[in-house]
Design a protein around this motif. Structure first.
Motif, PDB file in Angstrom:
ATOM      1  N   SER A  43     -47.684 -45.992  65.689  1.00  0.00           N
ATOM      2  CA  SER A  43     -47.271 -44.606  65.924  1.00  0.00           C
ATOM      3  C   SER A  43     -46.059 -44.569  66.842  1.00  0.00           C
ATOM      4  N   VAL A  44     -45.379 -43.442  66.790  1.00  0.00           N
ATOM      5  CA  VAL A  44     -44.242 -43.195  67.675  1.00  0.00           C
ATOM      6  C   VAL A  44     -44.261 -41.707  68.010  1.00  0.00           C
ATOM      7  N   ARG A  45     -43.947 -41.390  69.262  1.00  0.00           N
ATOM      8  CA  ARG A  45     -43.921 -39.971  69.634  1.00  0.00           C
ATOM      9  C   ARG A  45     -42.811 -39.718  70.645  1.00  0.00           C
ATOM     10  N   LEU A  46     -42.393 -38.479  70.670  1.00  0.00           N
ATOM     11  CA  LEU A  46     -41.374 -38.018  71.599  1.00  0.00           C
ATOM     12  C   LEU A  46     -42.028 -37.073  72.581  1.00  0.00           C
ATOM     13  N   GLU A  47     -41.864 -37.334  73.856  1.00  0.00           N
ATOM     14  CA  GLU A  47     -42.411 -36.478  74.900  1.00  0.00           C
ATOM     15  C   GLU A  47     -41.272 -36.033  75.806  1.00  0.00           C
ATOM     16  N   THR A  48     -41.439 -34.887  76.419  1.00  0.00           N
ATOM     17  CA  THR A  48     -40.492 -34.422  77.426  1.00  0.00           C
ATOM     18  C   THR A  48     -41.263 -34.167  78.705  1.00  0.00           C
ATOM     19  N   SER A  49     -40.885 -34.861  79.764  1.00  0.00           N
ATOM     20  CA  SER A  49     -41.587 -34.678  81.038  1.00  0.00           C
ATOM     21  C   SER A  49     -40.713 -33.871  81.991  1.00  0.00           C
ATOM     22  N   ARG A  50     -41.317 -32.840  82.543  1.00  0.00           N
ATOM     23  CA  ARG A  50     -40.636 -31.990  83.519  1.00  0.00           C
ATOM     24  C   ARG A  50     -41.423 -32.028  84.818  1.00  0.00           C
ATOM     25  N   LYS A  51     -40.727 -32.079  85.904  1.00  0.00           N
ATOM     26  CA  LYS A  51     -41.334 -32.051  87.236  1.00  0.00           C
ATOM     27  C   LYS A  51     -41.048 -30.679  87.836  1.00  0.00           C
ATOM     28  N   ILE A  52     -41.819 -29.682  87.446  1.00  0.00           N
ATOM     29  CA  ILE A  52     -41.516 -28.293  87.786  1.00  0.00           C
ATOM     30  C   ILE A  52     -41.604 -28.032  89.291  1.00  0.00           C
ATOM     31  N   VAL A  53     -42.670 -28.483  89.930  1.00  0.00           N
ATOM     32  CA  VAL A  53     -42.838 -28.232  91.367  1.00  0.00           C
ATOM     33  C   VAL A  53     -41.735 -28.932  92.159  1.00  0.00           C
ATOM     34  N   THR A  79     -28.545 -31.885  95.890  1.00  0.00           N
ATOM     35  CA  THR A  79     -29.989 -31.655  95.861  1.00  0.00           C
ATOM     36  C   THR A  79     -30.351 -30.636  94.782  1.00  0.00           C
ATOM     37  N   ALA A  80     -29.599 -29.566  94.706  1.00  0.00           N
ATOM     38  CA  ALA A  80     -29.854 -28.549  93.681  1.00  0.00           C
ATOM     39  C   ALA A  80     -29.608 -29.129  92.283  1.00  0.00           C
ATOM     40  N   ALA A  81     -28.595 -29.975  92.131  1.00  0.00           N
ATOM     41  CA  ALA A  81     -28.317 -30.598  90.835  1.00  0.00           C
ATOM     42  C   ALA A  81     -29.475 -31.506  90.403  1.00  0.00           C
ATOM     43  N   LEU A  82     -30.034 -32.257  91.342  1.00  0.00           N
ATOM     44  CA  LEU A  82     -31.208 -33.081  91.022  1.00  0.00           C
ATOM     45  C   LEU A  82     -32.383 -32.207  90.607  1.00  0.00           C
ATOM     46  N   GLY A  83     -32.530 -31.075  91.253  1.00  0.00           N
ATOM     47  CA  GLY A  83     -33.586 -30.130  90.882  1.00  0.00           C
ATOM     48  C   GLY A  83     -33.411 -29.604  89.475  1.00  0.00           C
ATOM     49  N   VAL A  84     -32.179 -29.301  89.119  1.00  0.00           N
ATOM     50  CA  VAL A  84     -31.901 -28.821  87.759  1.00  0.00           C
ATOM     51  C   VAL A  84     -32.235 -29.908  86.738  1.00  0.00           C
ATOM     52  N   LEU A  85     -31.879 -31.170  87.031  1.00  0.00           N
ATOM     53  CA  LEU A  85     -32.204 -32.278  86.119  1.00  0.00           C
ATOM     54  C   LEU A  85     -33.718 -32.439  85.966  1.00  0.00           C
ATOM     55  N   LEU A  87     -35.935 -30.096  86.300  1.00  0.00           N
ATOM     56  CA  LEU A  87     -36.426 -28.937  85.561  1.00  0.00           C
ATOM     57  C   LEU A  87     -36.070 -29.031  84.077  1.00  0.00           C
ATOM     58  N   TRP A  88     -34.910 -29.609  83.790  1.00  0.00           N
ATOM     59  CA  TRP A  88     -34.421 -29.761  82.426  1.00  0.00           C
ATOM     60  C   TRP A  88     -35.379 -30.640  81.619  1.00  0.00           C
ATOM     61  N   GLY A  89     -35.862 -31.715  82.216  1.00  0.00           N
ATOM     62  CA  GLY A  89     -36.820 -32.603  81.566  1.00  0.00           C
ATOM     63  C   GLY A  89     -36.171 -33.821  80.948  1.00  0.00           C
ATOM     64  N   SER A  90     -36.891 -34.923  80.981  1.00  0.00           N
ATOM     65  CA  SER A  90     -36.408 -36.187  80.433  1.00  0.00           C
ATOM     66  C   SER A  90     -37.176 -36.552  79.178  1.00  0.00           C
TER      67      SER A  90
END
Length: 130
Positions: A43-53, A79-85, A87-90
């Motif tokens: 199997s193969v899957r695509l996930e998106t992880s976001r660190k909202i808090v 710092t804000a740019a890292l927060g946006v990244l 929130l955007w998700g990987s």
């Protein structure tokens, strides 16, 4: 026996006989190259992880730092740019093999399309009619 490349991008290569990808690849580590026969991939899957808090905290701290003097403003922007990244998700591509190995390759947020294309190419080879 030589196989023609069906698909190649930053997440790996998919051919009619095997898949090559980077196991444990992350933002700041390259991972290790792994070649697996296509018949061993289950199997193969695509996930998106976001660190909202974490993202919200980084953005708030960054915005608060913008009120400070020169260098503090620069640190606030970063710092804000890292927060946006965060929130955007990987995107993460998880490849599971018949031996039960689960290999995850993580990309930058702007590589979601590449991750999706890799997953689609691998699925096309897994489920193709012979």
């Amino acid at each position: 026996m030589e196989t023609a490349g069906v698909f190649t991008n930053e997440f790996g290569e998919v051919t009619s006989k095997q898949v090559t990808y980077y196991r444990n690849k992350g933002w700041f580590r390259g991972g290790s190259r792994e070649d697996v026969p296509i018949r061993h991939v289950t199997s193969v899957r695509l996930e998106t992880s976001r660190k909202i808090v974490v993202a919200v905290l980084l953005i708030l701290v960054g915005l608060l730092m913008l009120a400070g003097p020169g260098v503090v403003k620069l640190v606030g922007i970063l710092t804000a740019a890292l927060g946006v990244l965060a929130l955007w998700g990987s995107p993460s591509v998880a490849v599971n093999t018949a031996g039960g190995d689960l290999s995850v390759s993580k990309g930058f947020p702007w590589q979601k399309d590449a991750a999706d294309a890799f997953v689609r190419a691998l699925r096309a080879q897994l489920f193709k009619e012979d």
